[in-house]
Every structure is written in C-alpha cells, then in structure tokens.
Scaffold this active site. Structure first.
Site, PDB file in Angstrom:
ATOM      1  N   SER A 163       0.573  -1.233  -0.060  1.00  0.00           N
ATOM      2  CA  SER A 163      -0.465  -0.320   0.059  1.00  0.00           C
ATOM      3  C   SER A 163       0.913   0.958  -0.290  1.00  0.00           C
ATOM      4  O   SER A 163       1.899   1.473  -1.077  1.00  0.00           O
ATOM      5  CB  SER A 163      -0.861   0.229   1.357  1.00  0.00           C
ATOM      6  OG  SER A 163      -1.825   1.241   1.138  1.00  0.00           O
ATOM      7  N   ASP A 244      -8.686  -4.109  -6.123  1.00  0.00           N
ATOM      8  CA  ASP A 244      -8.493  -2.909  -5.436  1.00  0.00           C
ATOM      9  C   ASP A 244      -9.015  -1.611  -5.975  1.00  0.00           C
ATOM     10  O   ASP A 244      -8.036  -1.625  -7.030  1.00  0.00           O
ATOM     11  CB  ASP A 244      -6.547  -3.211  -5.246  1.00  0.00           C
ATOM     12  CG  ASP A 244      -6.090  -1.934  -4.376  1.00  0.00           C
ATOM     13  OD1 ASP A 244      -6.670  -1.221  -3.775  1.00  0.00           O
ATOM     14  OD2 ASP A 244      -5.028  -2.076  -3.779  1.00  0.00           O
ATOM     15  N   HIS A 276      -8.036  -4.694  -1.175  1.00  0.00           N
ATOM     16  CA  HIS A 276      -6.393  -4.062  -1.105  1.00  0.00           C
ATOM     17  C   HIS A 276      -6.155  -4.726   0.325  1.00  0.00           C
ATOM     18  O   HIS A 276      -6.664  -4.994   1.337  1.00  0.00           O
ATOM     19  CB  HIS A 276      -6.839  -2.661  -0.649  1.00  0.00           C
ATOM     20  CG  HIS A 276      -5.645  -1.896  -0.402  1.00  0.00           C
ATOM     21  ND1 HIS A 276      -4.507  -1.982  -1.390  1.00  0.00           N
ATOM     22  CD2 HIS A 276      -5.003  -1.689   0.276  1.00  0.00           C
ATOM     23  CE1 HIS A 276      -3.908  -0.880  -0.792  1.00  0.00           C
ATOM     24  NE2 HIS A 276      -4.119  -0.441   0.525  1.00  0.00           N
TER      25      HIS A 276
END
Length: 302
Positions: A163, A244, A276
């Site tokens: 991320s 995502d 995600h």
C-alpha cells in the site's frame, strides 16, 4: 466558536480536517507489541534505534542460522497504512514480516517511520532512506548491529512494502540508482504489494499530507520516466488486487517501467477476486499464503 471549530473543511479516505486545523484520523492508533523470540519458527526479533532526531527505529528479525559462516539475504520492509496509520511494531506487521523472514531464510528490517500528521510527508521517505543507509552501513562488518554484521549478505538486499509502503520502495530504488549505496551493497529486487501511486481519489489526500510537493506530477506520486529508467535494482515484483481501487495504478506502473528503458525485469501478479491488502487480514487464507509464498520465492531464488 464551538460550531466553527467542528466545521469540517476537508475529508479524505483516512482522515478529516476541521476549520481550526485539527486533524482526525478515522482509525485509532494500532496496539504495538514488543519484540519476541518465536519458539515455533526460531525467528528472533529486537528493536533498534536508527536515529534520534528525527526519531526512526526498526524491528529486526533473525531466522534460524545453520552456521556462523552462512550469510542471509536481507529484506527492508516498509509497512502500509496510508502514510498516517499502522506500525512496524503492530501484531499485523510483526507476524507477517516474521513469517517471511522464517520461510525465506532472510534477515528482515521492518522500518518504523514518521506518520502524518505528527510528521507530515516526506518524513516517511526520508526515514526509510535513513533506515536503508543505516543497514548499508553494516556492509563492512563494523556497524552498530551485530546481527547485520555477522549474518547479512549485502549482495542480496531486497526492499518491499504494501500500500503506502508499496509506494515508498520505488522512491528508495530511485535514490539507490541515482545516489548509490556503499560499496558491497546491492539491491537485487523490489517487492510492491498493492502499491499506492497517483491516479486515484487518494491523490488529494497525499498532496494534503505532503508539506512540499510538485502537485499531481510529483515523481513520488506519479513516477517519472527518467526515474523509472534508473531504478537501482535488477528485478521488480508487483502485486495488484482485482477489486482494489489501486489496481489500475499498479498495472500502469509496470507498463511504464517496461517502456522506460530500465534494463531490469518486472513481473506483475494479479490477485483475482481480492481487495486491497487482503493478505494481512487473514494470513492463513489460501490466496494470502500464495502471495506470501511468492514473496518468499522471490527472495530465496534471486
């Protein structure tokens, strides 16, 4: 005055800003756990201070070592959390990085970098670069940390993250390619798991959290072709998840990297049907195990 102080002037995915300047994160700070020795895997861990001003620390994981002469690959890991959440010392990241260290037979250094709003961006990039430089400073065998001096193979360094922590390694690799590291230190590969880059609704959040930026063309947000061309590593492994909101920017990163003139190799892995950073929520889930195994293989076989 009370009503004015409670007026929200900006609201992003992870925090909101009040008219009086207060910032409220939508999630509470995570609980941090101490380092420990895992009797099942044999992985030992400890915390180290990299810098006092600014405050930068890290958790180091040392797997079982078969012999004093054996050198282990080294993984510098950057946690996610939208530049404002999570910790290298949380249960989530302690367990994940410890597992990778155990299965890859690698020393892992998990970086505790400064978070917005206490330390706005670019603290995360600067702290992570300081951590990489600190690690590299052990290549001569006379650094501050004995585990690195005695066991790390500095010719097999990897940088990874997920991320927001999948964004930061890109900038580190650019710095390695342009500034360099001490002699004897080689970054072989970079792992980006569901990385954040420019091109989504989160762009404005990053720009607000970054004190000094170049707008939507900032190369940390939107990687520049010339930066991609000089990445200081040989291989890049990128994961994207089908559901995502960051999927497209991860795919685009790979496509732009291939066109940049960079001479390394990039592999894109799509986690079909997943969202995600799903792998952190349930590490025993079969697709989470597959993702982790792919990272382990990347480290072991390069």
């Amino acid at each position: 005055m009370a009503s004015e102080s409670n007026e929200v002037v900006k609201e992003f995915r992870l925090f909101k800003v009040y008219k009086d300047g207060r910032i409220e994160l939508f999630r509470p700070p995570v609980e941090k756990i101490p380092p420990s020795d895992d009797p099942d895997t044999g992985v030992r861990s400890k915390d180290v201070v990299i810098s006092l001003d600014p405050p930068v620390s890290a958790r180091i994981f040392l797997p079982r070592v078969s012999g004093p002469a054996r050198k282990l690959p080294l993984l510098l890991y950057i946690h996610g959390g939208g530049f404002c959440l999570q910790s290298a010392f949380s249960r989530t990241y302690h367990d994940f990085v410890s597992t990778v260290a155990a299965e890859a037979g690698a020393i892992a250094v998990s970086v505790e970098y400064g978070l917005f709003p206490a330390r706005p961006i670019p603290a995360c990039y600067e702290d992570s670069w300081a951590a990489l430089r600190w690690v590299a400073g052990h290549a001569g065998g006379d650094g501050a940390e004995p585990w690195l001096n005695e066991h790390a193979d500095f010719g097999r360094v990897f940088i990874g993250g997920d991320s927001a922590g999948g964004n930061i390694p890109h900038t580190l690799a650019v710095q390695v390619g342009s500034i360099g590291l001490p002699r004897g230190v080689k970054v072989v590969g970079v792992v980006l798991v569901h990385p954040f880059f420019g091109g989504t609704d989160d762009d404005e959040m990053w720009l607000y959290a970054c004190q000094t930026n170049r707008g939507l063309t900032d190369p940390r947000l939107k990687p520049a072709k010339e930066d991609l061309a000089r990445l200081g590593c040989e291989k890049v492994l990128v994961f994207v998840a089908e559901k995502d909101h960051l999927r497209e920017v991860g795919v685009e990163y790979c496509e732009e990297l291939k066109k940049s003139g960079w001479r390394g190799s990039v592999e894109l892995v799509e986690n079909v049907g997943e969202d995600h950073c799903f792998h952190l929520r349930d590490p025993k889930y079969d697709k989470a195990v597959e993702l982790k195994d792919k990272i382990v293989s990347f480290i072991k076989h390069n």
